[in-house]
Design an enzyme around this catalytic site. Structure first.
Site, PDB file in Angstrom:
ATOM      1  N   SER A 139       1.152  -1.051  -0.130  1.00 34.80           N
ATOM      2  CA  SER A 139      -0.039   0.238   0.446  1.00 34.80           C
ATOM      3  C   SER A 139       0.807   1.227   0.464  1.00 34.80           C
ATOM      4  O   SER A 139       1.661   0.702   0.421  1.00 34.80           O
ATOM      5  CB  SER A 139      -0.713   0.566   1.140  1.00 34.80           C
ATOM      6  OG  SER A 139      -1.599   1.469   1.588  1.00 34.80           O
ATOM      7  N   TYR A 152      -1.761  -0.220  10.583  1.00 35.67           N
ATOM      8  CA  TYR A 152      -2.051  -0.801   9.306  1.00 35.67           C
ATOM      9  C   TYR A 152      -0.097   0.165   8.813  1.00 35.67           C
ATOM     10  O   TYR A 152      -0.539  -1.061   8.242  1.00 35.67           O
ATOM     11  CB  TYR A 152      -3.604   0.490   8.778  1.00 35.67           C
ATOM     12  CG  TYR A 152      -3.181  -0.218   6.950  1.00 35.67           C
ATOM     13  CD1 TYR A 152      -3.934  -1.448   7.160  1.00 35.67           C
ATOM     14  CD2 TYR A 152      -3.144   0.283   6.257  1.00 35.67           C
ATOM     15  CE1 TYR A 152      -4.092  -2.271   5.435  1.00 35.67           C
ATOM     16  CE2 TYR A 152      -2.972   0.097   4.732  1.00 35.67           C
ATOM     17  CZ  TYR A 152      -4.095  -1.266   4.622  1.00 35.67           C
ATOM     18  OH  TYR A 152      -3.754  -1.399   3.774  1.00 35.67           O
TER      19      TYR A 152
END
Length: 245
Positions: A139, A152
């Site tokens: 990501s 995250y």
């Protein structure tokens, strides 16, 4: 891997929706034989009906090392080899660190980071034999950490660190390691968020831009896997044009 996917065997984790589903379909259209793994096998069966090529449905919980080993073994038993793994399974449970439900931290670490590590560990002997490839779906959060996204981001930074160490270990043996870092993609990922304020923020962010589609990321995976054997595309960063960070 060669410059074609015809007849190649690929295992895709987290294939029941979003990027994983789109990637499995794109690989199948490119001629690969694809094993699709996830916990929601009903969705995988629907995917298998939509795919143009041969699909193997395997029930897979990446947080369970034995489940991962069984999925890899089932893939090799069915197809006789394994040429690539696409580590896509992941969850995003955004929220502030203060007052956080730490069980959500555990879920993210076990799914996003340990799950991809377990998959690599189980698949690597077969990938060394086939001179295959590992694709890690990371990501932009694996590059830039933001408030309310610390854990995250930590899992995605971890994926990148693990992938680079893996690359150094196996690249001279012909195995290519690819990290794909998407920006905001229109998937159900944000629906997992339990904090209502964070879910609203994610919704507002999505509405503020032309988001990426799962198929955009799938195309990048196919691109990386179809390069000539001497070409290693180690990292692909993909943001929506409208995304500033």
């Amino acid at each position: 891997m060669s410059d074609t996917l015809e007849g190649k065997i690929v295992l895709v984790t987290g294939a029941s929706s979003g990027i994983g589903q789109a990637t499995a379909l794109a690989l199948s259209k490119a001629g690969a034989r694809v094993a699709v793994g996830a916990r929601r096998t009903d969705r995988l069966k629907d995917l298998a009906q939509d795919a143009p090529g041969e699909i193997l449905v395997v029930e897979l919980d990446v947080t369970d090392e034995q489940s991962v080993q069984a999925a890899v073994a089932a893939t090799v038993e069915r197809f006789g080899a394994l040429d690539a793994v696409v580590n896509n399974a992941g969850i995003m449970l955004s929220g502030a660190i203060l007052g956080a439900d730490t069980t959500e931290w555990t879920r993210m670490v076990e799914t996003n980071l340990l799950g991809s590590m377990y998959t690599v560990h189980a698949a690597l002997p077969h990938l060394l034999e086939s001179k295959g490839a590992v694709v890690q779906i990371s990501s932009t959060s694996g590059r830039i950490s933001s408030a309310a996204g610390g854990v995250y981001a930590a899992t995605k930074f971890g994926i990148t660190a693990f992938a680079e160490a893996l690359r150094q270990e196996v690249t001279t043996q012909g195995v290519r390691v690819v990290v794909v870092e998407p920006g905001f993609v229109s998937t159900e990922l944000t629906s997992h968020i339990t904090d209502p304020n964070m879910q609203a923020a994610a919704k507002n962010m999505a509405e503020s831009m032309r988001t990426l589609q799962p198929e955009d990321i799938a195309a990048a995976v196919v691109y990386a896997l179809t390069q000539p054997a001497h070409v290693a595309v180690n990292e692909i960063l993909i943001r929506p044009t409208d995304q500033t960070r």
